[in-house]
Motif scaffolding. Structure first.
Motif: not given
Length: 261
Positions: A81-92
């Motif tokens: 979840a943290s590894m995914w969110f590190r990527r998704y954070a770029f979108f935000i």
């Protein structure tokens, strides 16, 4: 903080006027962004067309975690979840950038966002496909509301179910956003023509009130402490550990706060 933070929405549809608190208020019309701005957004892995087949849905948390485990090599849903969110954070970060740089807000929702992942990309840097290229101008007096909307609609609405499902700390996920956001704002502060409003946006993001309904206090304020954005970038250090060191074969990040990793 403006009272409009609690009462108004920036999604204005096709109407030229809306009734808000009994007043006729002209609302900005939705429009596409220019090709030059599209190019800027490509820096944040934003795409306006489906470049890869079988895009993934951000709203399907369980499917998303299964996919993140495979792509990251994580042993547990919490680390994935943290590894995914590190990527998704770029979108935000891209959405906050658009508000502060161009005073534009995306009218789409999570259902209008899809993940484009190339299986051949061993570094796992997915793109974010905006199915709806519809944006609204943000009046200066509504910039606080726009920031709140992004944090809530694309941040908290993903973080809360993700944290609940995988037991990963919400603070870790918010800091995964902050790591990109502080870098983005340090760059925008170098642009003299928008410096004042960028400083105002940063101040709002550090204010507890803009986080109403999401967190009791601004997590961004906790991460930056008493430093300015440039000072934080010069000696960047995380408050939480993103758990990257728990991926087999990987070492801790250079800005990890955990000396025991």
């Amino acid at each position: 903080m403006s009272p409009s933070l609690k009462t108004q929405s920036l999604s204005c549809g096709n109407a030229e006027k809306s009734i808000i608190n009994g007043m006729n208020i002209e609302m900005p019309q939705p429009h596409k962004v220019s090709p030059s701005i599209e190019e800027e957004l490509q820096t944040y892995r934003i795409s306006f067309k489906e470049e890869i087949n079988n895009p993934r849905n951000v709203e399907d948390i369980e499917e998303l975690i299964g996919y993140a485990i495979i792509r990251s090599g994580a042993d547990t849903p919490r680390v994935a979840a943290s590894m995914w969110f590190r990527r998704y954070a770029f979108f935000i970060t891209a959405q906050l950038y658009m508000i502060s740089k161009h005073r534009l807000v995306w009218n789409g929702s999570l259902s209008d966002l899809a993940i484009l992942d190339d299986p051949a990309d061993v570094q796992w840097f997915p793109k974010f496909w905006l199915k709806d290229n519809s944006w609204s101008d943000v009046p200066e007096k509504e910039s606080q509301q726009a920031l709140h909307t992004v944090l809530n609609k694309f941040g908290a609405d993903v973080i809360v179910p993700l944290s609940k499902s995988t037991k990963v700390s919400r603070l870790i996920l918010w800091e995964n956003i902050w790591g990109y956001t502080v870098w983005m704002y340090s760059e925008l502060l170098k642009q003299c023509d928008i410096k004042d409003r960028v400083e105002a946006d940063i101040e709002n993001l550090l204010d507890d009130e803009i986080w109403m309904g999401m967190e009791k206090r601004s997590p961004f304020k906790r991460f930056i402490g008493e430093k300015t954005v440039p000072e934080s970038m010069n000696s960047y250090k995380r408050v939480t550990c993103c758990l990257y060191y728990q991926i087999e074969g990987q070492m801790k990040c250079p800005y990890c706060p955990n000396s025991n990793c």
